[in-house]
Write a protein that holds these residues in place. Structure first.
Motif, mmCIF file in Angstrom:
data_model
loop_
_atom_site.group_PDB
_atom_site.id
_atom_site.type_symbol
_atom_site.label_atom_id
_atom_site.label_comp_id
_atom_site.label_asym_id
_atom_site.label_seq_id
_atom_site.Cartn_x
_atom_site.Cartn_y
_atom_site.Cartn_z
ATOM 1 N N UNK A 388 -71.570 82.411 -14.035
ATOM 2 C CA UNK A 388 -71.936 82.559 -12.684
ATOM 3 C C UNK A 388 -70.932 83.477 -11.788
ATOM 4 N N UNK A 389 -72.097 84.188 -10.405
ATOM 5 C CA UNK A 389 -71.703 85.752 -9.990
ATOM 6 C C UNK A 389 -70.117 85.740 -9.712
ATOM 7 N N UNK A 390 -69.818 84.368 -9.252
ATOM 8 C CA UNK A 390 -68.571 83.863 -8.711
ATOM 9 C C UNK A 390 -67.149 84.112 -9.170
ATOM 10 N N UNK A 391 -67.428 83.896 -10.857
ATOM 11 C CA UNK A 391 -66.695 84.644 -11.677
ATOM 12 C C UNK A 391 -66.863 86.292 -11.896
ATOM 13 N N UNK A 392 -68.036 86.428 -12.864
ATOM 14 C CA UNK A 392 -67.741 87.612 -12.626
ATOM 15 C C UNK A 392 -68.045 88.884 -11.754
ATOM 16 N N UNK A 393 -67.947 88.610 -10.713
ATOM 17 C CA UNK A 393 -67.806 89.636 -9.455
ATOM 18 C C UNK A 393 -65.781 89.666 -9.766
ATOM 19 N N UNK A 394 -65.765 88.564 -8.481
ATOM 20 C CA UNK A 394 -64.669 88.500 -9.077
ATOM 21 C C UNK A 394 -63.485 88.773 -10.319
ATOM 22 N N UNK A 395 -63.952 88.717 -12.056
ATOM 23 C CA UNK A 395 -63.390 89.234 -12.947
ATOM 24 C C UNK A 395 -63.379 91.052 -12.643
ATOM 25 N N UNK A 396 -64.498 91.306 -12.955
ATOM 26 C CA UNK A 396 -64.781 93.477 -12.333
ATOM 27 C C UNK A 396 -63.457 93.260 -11.582
ATOM 28 N N UNK A 397 -62.811 92.884 -10.807
ATOM 29 C CA UNK A 397 -62.208 93.538 -9.130
ATOM 30 C C UNK A 397 -60.941 93.096 -9.729
ATOM 31 N N UNK A 398 -60.489 92.059 -10.865
ATOM 32 C CA UNK A 398 -58.999 91.469 -12.122
ATOM 33 C C UNK A 398 -58.973 92.460 -12.352
ATOM 34 N N UNK A 399 -60.091 92.913 -13.185
ATOM 35 C CA UNK A 399 -59.349 93.910 -14.069
ATOM 36 C C UNK A 399 -59.063 94.949 -14.144
ATOM 37 N N UNK A 400 -60.055 95.750 -13.210
ATOM 38 C CA UNK A 400 -59.252 96.921 -12.646
ATOM 39 C C UNK A 400 -58.118 96.599 -11.941
ATOM 40 N N UNK A 401 -57.511 95.997 -10.940
ATOM 41 C CA UNK A 401 -56.030 95.494 -10.725
ATOM 42 C C UNK A 401 -55.088 95.360 -11.989
ATOM 43 N N UNK A 402 -56.060 95.057 -12.891
ATOM 44 C CA UNK A 402 -54.793 94.418 -14.023
ATOM 45 C C UNK A 402 -54.904 96.166 -14.622
ATOM 46 N N UNK A 403 -55.993 97.043 -14.805
ATOM 47 C CA UNK A 403 -55.747 97.897 -15.324
ATOM 48 C C UNK A 403 -54.970 99.339 -14.309
ATOM 49 N N UNK A 404 -55.076 98.622 -13.038
ATOM 50 C CA UNK A 404 -54.304 99.626 -12.061
ATOM 51 C C UNK A 404 -52.478 99.239 -12.182
ATOM 52 N N UNK A 405 -52.326 97.866 -12.401
ATOM 53 C CA UNK A 405 -50.931 97.334 -12.395
ATOM 54 C C UNK A 405 -49.883 98.132 -13.602
ATOM 55 N N UNK A 406 -50.944 98.149 -14.131
ATOM 56 C CA UNK A 406 -50.525 98.994 -15.948
ATOM 57 C C UNK A 406 -49.609 100.173 -15.655
#
Length: 406
Positions: A388-406
């Motif tokens: 569902x795009x209500x998961x895949x969209x926020x996941x794209x953002x979350x994955x970027x935030x995780x990589x930034x946090x590292x």
């Protein structure tokens, strides 16, 4: 010599331990944000198909706008102009030469129809297409005339009078804030401040109307005049906390603050966000770390771990820490939640794409005589699907935030 040998062995052991701790998906060659965006483009060759819209149809859809906005941010982060081109194909086809939009009607006063205009700010800057600016101004005009409850909060839709839903805060406020900061504040600071006050008030109205003291959570919606069959006749609240509704609200706080900043005016939003961050862990699954479809009943029969709301929380909290809305001390716990999300909900398909499982497809509240009554049984009756795009969209953002946090 012994000291040198011991030091060398320590380096080897540390290197081995780090290698063993690598996550097969998170630490792979391709960033997960990119992998997910590519996967969605494979699943939906036309951006108009996002959210499983049939081929040949096109719809002004908040889920389409949400995912395309995430992909456009990933394009900047990872130098992928093809992601922007994909988004532009959608807007080029749905926005007409005269600035009208297929399937959008301002007079319906549907707050969901504000959200898909957000990518147009960047696309207008990129292309100079005046029709995009016309749409932006039209959607802002909708907000200026949108019907409101007595305390000033926007109705969810014209057909849902006197109701505020947590979903609707996300649909309207980030756009509202970006428009004010881009278009109003530079030319009329006093008017801009009044608009900011109105924006913050939307969050306060929603919090006051939906807060449940017994759980510390916020329910899905409230009816300001206590007329709907699904609401408590004393409080006006709907019966339960739906996972994605609270996820929408949490994302809305963070994405609105990114335009307004932290100051005396926006401090109530910081307080609400902090309360949510501190309350959510009490309701998470003790092993997976994820949240249930009906949040206040973890482990209850029939309840299930639901991915869309869970990833919305994770993305919001990681971004909030990065932008200084939450203390640094929150970072590692939410990074761990992201790793748990990947373990619980992400899978690699045979064609090389990645998928997110256990997504509630849709849920809402409606008029009497429908099954959308806000009960526990109702929320569990809605279909569950992958990607569902209500998961895949926020996941794209979350994955970027995780990589930034590292």
């Amino acid at each position: 010599m012994k000291k040198l040998l011991f030091a060398a062995m320590s380096v080897v052991l540390l290197s081995t331990a780090c290698t063993e701790q690598k996550h097969p998906l998170i630490d792979g060659d391709k960033p997960l944000a990119v992998w997910m965006a590519e996967s969605e483009m494979t699943r939906f060759p036309s951006p108009a198909q996002i959210d499983f819209i049939p081929v040949g149809q096109i719809k002004w859809n908040y889920t389409t706008g949400l995912e395309l906005l995430a992909m456009m941010e990933a394009a900047k982060e990872y130098n992928r102009p093809d992601f922007v081109a994909y988004a532009e194909r959608y807007y080029d086809s749905i926005v007409q030469p005269d600035g009208s939009v297929i399937s959008y009607a301002r007079e319906k006063y549907n707050i969901d129809h504000v959200c898909p205009a957000r990518p147009l700010f960047e696309l207008y800057e990129r292309t100079g297409e005046t029709r995009y600016k016309q749409v932006i101004d039209t959607v802002f005009l909708q907000l200026q005339h949108h019907p409101r409850i007595a305390a000033g909060g926007f109705w969810h839709k014209k057909r849902y009078p006197q109701q505020m839903w947590l979903d609707g805060i996300y649909m309207g406020q980030p756009f509202y804030a970006e428009y004010v900061m881009r278009e109003v504040m530079p030319v009329d600071a006093e008017a801009g401040k009044r608009y900011v006050e109105d924006i913050v008030n939307q969050f306060i109205c929603a919090a006051r109307g939906t807060y449940v003291p017994e759980t510390g959570l916020f329910c899905h919606a409230f009816d300001d005049v206590r007329a709907q069959f699904w609401c408590d006749k004393e409080t006006g609240r709907s019966p339960h906390t739906w996972n994605r509704a609270l996820g929408w609200y949490t994302m809305a706080i963070v994405e609105t603050l990114q335009y307004l900043g932290v100051n005396e005016q926006t401090q109530p939003m910081i307080e609400i966000l902090t309360h949510i961050a501190d309350t959510l862990p009490r309701y998470a699954h003790p092993e997976s770390g994820m949240w249930y479809q009906v949040v206040e009943f973890p482990g209850r029969e029939g309840n299930y771990e639901e991915s869309t709301g869970s990833i919305m929380y994770i993305y919001s909290m990681l971004k909030a820490v990065r932008l200084g809305y939450l203390p640094e001390s929150y970072r590692e716990a939410w990074m761990e939640r992201y790793r748990q999300f990947v373990d619980r909900f992400l899978k690699v398909e045979e064609d090389g794409t990645i998928s997110i499982t256990s997504c509630c497809a849709v849920a809402g509240l409606d008029t009497e005589g429908t099954r959308r009554d806000g009960t526990y049984e109702y929320y569990l009756s809605e279909p569950v699907r992958d990607n569902d795009p209500k998961a895949t969209g926020p996941f794209i953002w979350a994955a970027m935030e995780y990589d930034r946090a590292r």
